[in-house]
Design an enzyme around this catalytic site. Structure first.
Site, PDB file in Angstrom:
ATOM      1  N   TRP A  97       0.851  -1.187   0.000  1.00  0.00           N
ATOM      2  CA  TRP A  97       0.000   0.000   0.000  1.00  0.00           C
ATOM      3  C   TRP A  97       0.890   1.241   0.000  1.00  0.00           C
ATOM      4  CZ3 TRP A  97      -4.783   1.527  -0.914  1.00  0.00           C
ATOM      5  CH2 TRP A  97      -5.188   2.789  -0.472  1.00  0.00           C
ATOM      6  N   ILE A  98       0.668   2.121  -0.955  1.00  0.00           N
ATOM      7  CA  ILE A  98       1.480   3.342  -1.088  1.00  0.00           C
ATOM      8  C   ILE A  98       0.610   4.550  -0.768  1.00  0.00           C
ATOM      9  CG2 ILE A  98       2.883   4.747  -2.666  1.00  0.00           C
ATOM     10  CD1 ILE A  98       4.007   1.933  -2.240  1.00  0.00           C
ATOM     11  N   ASP A 101       3.240   2.095 -20.101  1.00  0.00           N
ATOM     12  CA  ASP A 101       1.862   2.600 -20.063  1.00  0.00           C
ATOM     13  C   ASP A 101       1.805   3.831 -19.166  1.00  0.00           C
ATOM     14  OD1 ASP A 101      -0.842   2.825 -20.461  1.00  0.00           O
ATOM     15  OD2 ASP A 101      -1.412   1.108 -19.232  1.00  0.00           O
TER      16      ASP A 101
END
Ligand code: ADP
Length: 288
Positions: free
Chosen positions: A93-94, A195
């Site tokens: 989780w950032i 991307d």
């Protein structure tokens, strides 16, 4: 989704979920914040996709991490729920706030990633751009790779979906024949995110930028930079910092739209005719 995520998590770490909530913002997947006693996770699921979809994302994150150039979330595991076959990706989780120098750091570190040289052009193995699977191999020539494995591949998908036919098809084929006028055969082979639109980087603790959601390949760094310009979201400070480490060639402006064309074709194939006008405009510009 909680029971499925809990089962998947058990394969990685024998821990109970204490908190879970949905995260919005992605194009394609269902995403969740998950907290256990010891760890926070970002979890993605997709009912429609094969597990190879998340394996490819994990492979890309791991390849970027190995360069040591720029931060990416740690991958904890890719799972497939046995009963429903739903694939899942568990990662770090950032969370963080942008600082004054976040954009500069992103520019410098992306340039460092691009300076990390690849063994050829392309990627070995099953790959995806968005939801679209495409065949991928390592090529010796960037020109051949970009023409056959990228542009032509999207044109074929478009033909089968009828988003490419008639005059559009003819003009695209004419462009492919002349592609060597603008696209280099043997540029430096860079490790590319593949991307990189504005939604595919985020800020972590201390204002440090992270790349997320790659579609990894080795190729001309100008292909990546052209895509950052297509939909915006990158500041001048980002570009200045990037150019100070890895300048673009004087020919960049002449081929930029040919590199954006690939992403526009993929968007045409995924999201429909709203991208058709931009495809036609670029093709007309180059083949008249
Ligand atoms: P999709 O593959 O559906 O496009 P993304 O990977 O872009 O999904 O993620 C969707 C949203 O979730 C992002 O816009 C971002 O805000 C958030 N996000 C992505 N990765 C993480 C992470 N590792 N930690 C926290 N939030 C994340």
């Amino acid at each position: 989704m909680k029971p499925i995520i809990q089962k998947g998590l058990k394969q990685i770490q024998e821990e109970q979920i204490q908190e879970i909530h949905a995260v919005t913002g992605g194009d394609i997947n269902e995403a969740y914040y998950v907290r256990t006693k010891h760890q926070e996770y970002f979890v993605k699921l997709n009912k429609e996709m094969d597990v190879s979809f998340f394996e490819f994302e994990a492979e890309g994150l791991s390849a970027i991490r190995q360069t040591g150039a720029i931060n990416v979330p740690a991958v904890y595991g890719v799972q497939k729920d046995k009963e429903t076959q739903i694939p899942m990706l568990f990662m770090e989780w950032i969370e963080g706030k942008k600082e004054n120098n976040t954009d500069e750091i992103l520019g410098e570190r992306l340039a460092a990633l691009h300076l990390s040289e690849g063994p050829g052009f392309g990627w070995e193995g099953k790959s995806y751009i968005g939801k679209l699977m495409h065949d991928n191999h390592l090529h010796n020539s960037w020109l051949t790779y970009y023409r056959d494995a990228r542009l032509l591949e999207q044109i074929k998908i478009g033909q089968s979906q009828k988003s490419i036919s008639g005059e559009r098809n003819k003009q695209l084929m004419r462009l492919l024949e002349k592609l060597d006028t603008w696209i280099p055969n043997n540029p430096k082979s860079s490790t590319l995110h593949g991307d990189l639109w504005g939604g595919n980087w985020m800020t972590g603790k201390g204002g440090v930028p992270y790349l997320i959601d790659p579609s990894i390949l080795f190729g001309d760094h100008e292909f990546e930079m052209a895509f950052t310009e297509l939909f915006g979201g990158f500041s001048q400070r980002f570009y200045d910092a990037y150019h100070s480490v890895f300048p673009l060639s004087p020919e960049y402006e002449t081929r930029k739209e040919l590199y954006q064309l690939y992403y526009l074709l993929a968007h045409l194939n995924m999201f429909g005719e709203s991208y058709g006008g931009s495809v036609d405009r670029i093709v007309r510009k180059y083949v008249g």
